[in-house]
Design a protein around this motif. Structure first.
Motif, mmCIF file in Angstrom:
data_model
loop_
_atom_site.group_PDB
_atom_site.id
_atom_site.type_symbol
_atom_site.label_atom_id
_atom_site.label_comp_id
_atom_site.label_asym_id
_atom_site.label_seq_id
_atom_site.Cartn_x
_atom_site.Cartn_y
_atom_site.Cartn_z
ATOM 1 N N THR A 1 2.681 -2.576 2.113
ATOM 2 C CA THR A 1 2.897 -1.227 1.621
ATOM 3 C C THR A 1 3.536 -1.313 0.246
ATOM 4 O O THR A 1 4.562 -1.973 0.081
ATOM 5 N N VAL A 2 2.918 -0.656 -0.733
ATOM 6 C CA VAL A 2 3.466 -0.616 -2.082
ATOM 7 C C VAL A 2 4.271 0.672 -2.209
ATOM 8 O O VAL A 2 3.748 1.762 -1.974
ATOM 9 N N THR B 1 -3.128 6.076 -6.010
ATOM 10 C CA THR B 1 -3.468 5.513 -4.713
ATOM 11 C C THR B 1 -4.377 4.304 -4.840
ATOM 12 O O THR B 1 -4.184 3.303 -4.138
ATOM 13 N N GLU C 1 7.559 3.056 -4.253
ATOM 14 C CA GLU C 1 8.066 3.447 -5.571
ATOM 15 C C GLU C 1 9.132 2.454 -6.059
ATOM 16 O O GLU C 1 9.818 1.839 -5.250
ATOM 17 N N GLN D 1 -4.638 2.108 -7.318
ATOM 18 C CA GLN D 1 -3.903 0.937 -7.797
ATOM 19 C C GLN D 1 -3.029 0.347 -6.697
ATOM 20 O O GLN D 1 -2.948 -0.876 -6.549
ATOM 21 N N ARG D 2 -2.391 1.208 -5.932
ATOM 22 C CA ARG D 2 -1.532 0.729 -4.839
ATOM 23 C C ARG D 2 -2.357 0.022 -3.762
ATOM 24 O O ARG D 2 -1.954 -1.019 -3.254
ATOM 25 N N GLU D 3 -3.496 0.609 -3.404
ATOM 26 C CA GLU D 3 -4.345 -0.012 -2.389
ATOM 27 C C GLU D 3 -4.885 -1.350 -2.865
ATOM 28 O O GLU D 3 -4.960 -2.305 -2.088
ATOM 29 N N THR E 1 0.910 4.861 -10.617
ATOM 30 C CA THR E 1 1.268 4.918 -9.198
ATOM 31 C C THR E 1 0.165 5.564 -8.379
ATOM 32 O O THR E 1 0.405 6.102 -7.321
ATOM 33 N N VAL F 1 2.976 -4.769 -9.765
ATOM 34 C CA VAL F 1 4.071 -4.799 -8.797
ATOM 35 C C VAL F 1 5.250 -5.590 -9.350
ATOM 36 O O VAL F 1 5.097 -6.512 -10.141
ATOM 37 N N THR G 1 6.454 -1.086 -6.997
ATOM 38 C CA THR G 1 5.648 -1.081 -8.210
ATOM 39 C C THR G 1 6.571 -1.292 -9.405
ATOM 40 O O THR G 1 7.775 -1.071 -9.325
#
Length: 86
Positions: free
Chosen positions: A63-64, A38, A66, A40-42, A36, A7, A30
């Motif tokens: 919330t991650v 799901t 773009e 990794q974002r979670e 990107t 991030v 990020t």
């Protein structure tokens, strides 16, 4: 957030009201060029939410998003948006 892999240091905190309770949502970008997916974002969102809870004792939705999607301003940065009605 700076300790969370993947991030960027660009984030925004949004304060809203749900019923009679205040609610905090953290939006964080990020790093450009990182995965990107799901998962990794979670993972990043979970790590940040845990850090917020452990650090200041507040439960926040994270919330991650773009890269380059959060508002940028010239001059003083506004990282907190208070969307609660007075």
């Amino acid at each position: 957030m700076l300790r969370t892999p993947g991030v960027a240091p660009h984030f925004q905190i949004r304060l809203t009201r749900r019923g009679r309770l205040d609610h905090m949502t953290v939006l964080v970008e990020t790093h450009p060029g990182t995965g990107t997916g799901t998962e990794q974002r979670e993972a990043a969102a979970g790590a940040i939410a845990k850090a917020v809870k452990d650090g200041i004792g507040i439960t926040a939705d994270v919330t991650v998003v773009e890269p380059e999607t959060l508002e940028r301003s010239i001059g003083k940065i506004r990282r907190v948006k208070d969307l609660r009605e007075a």
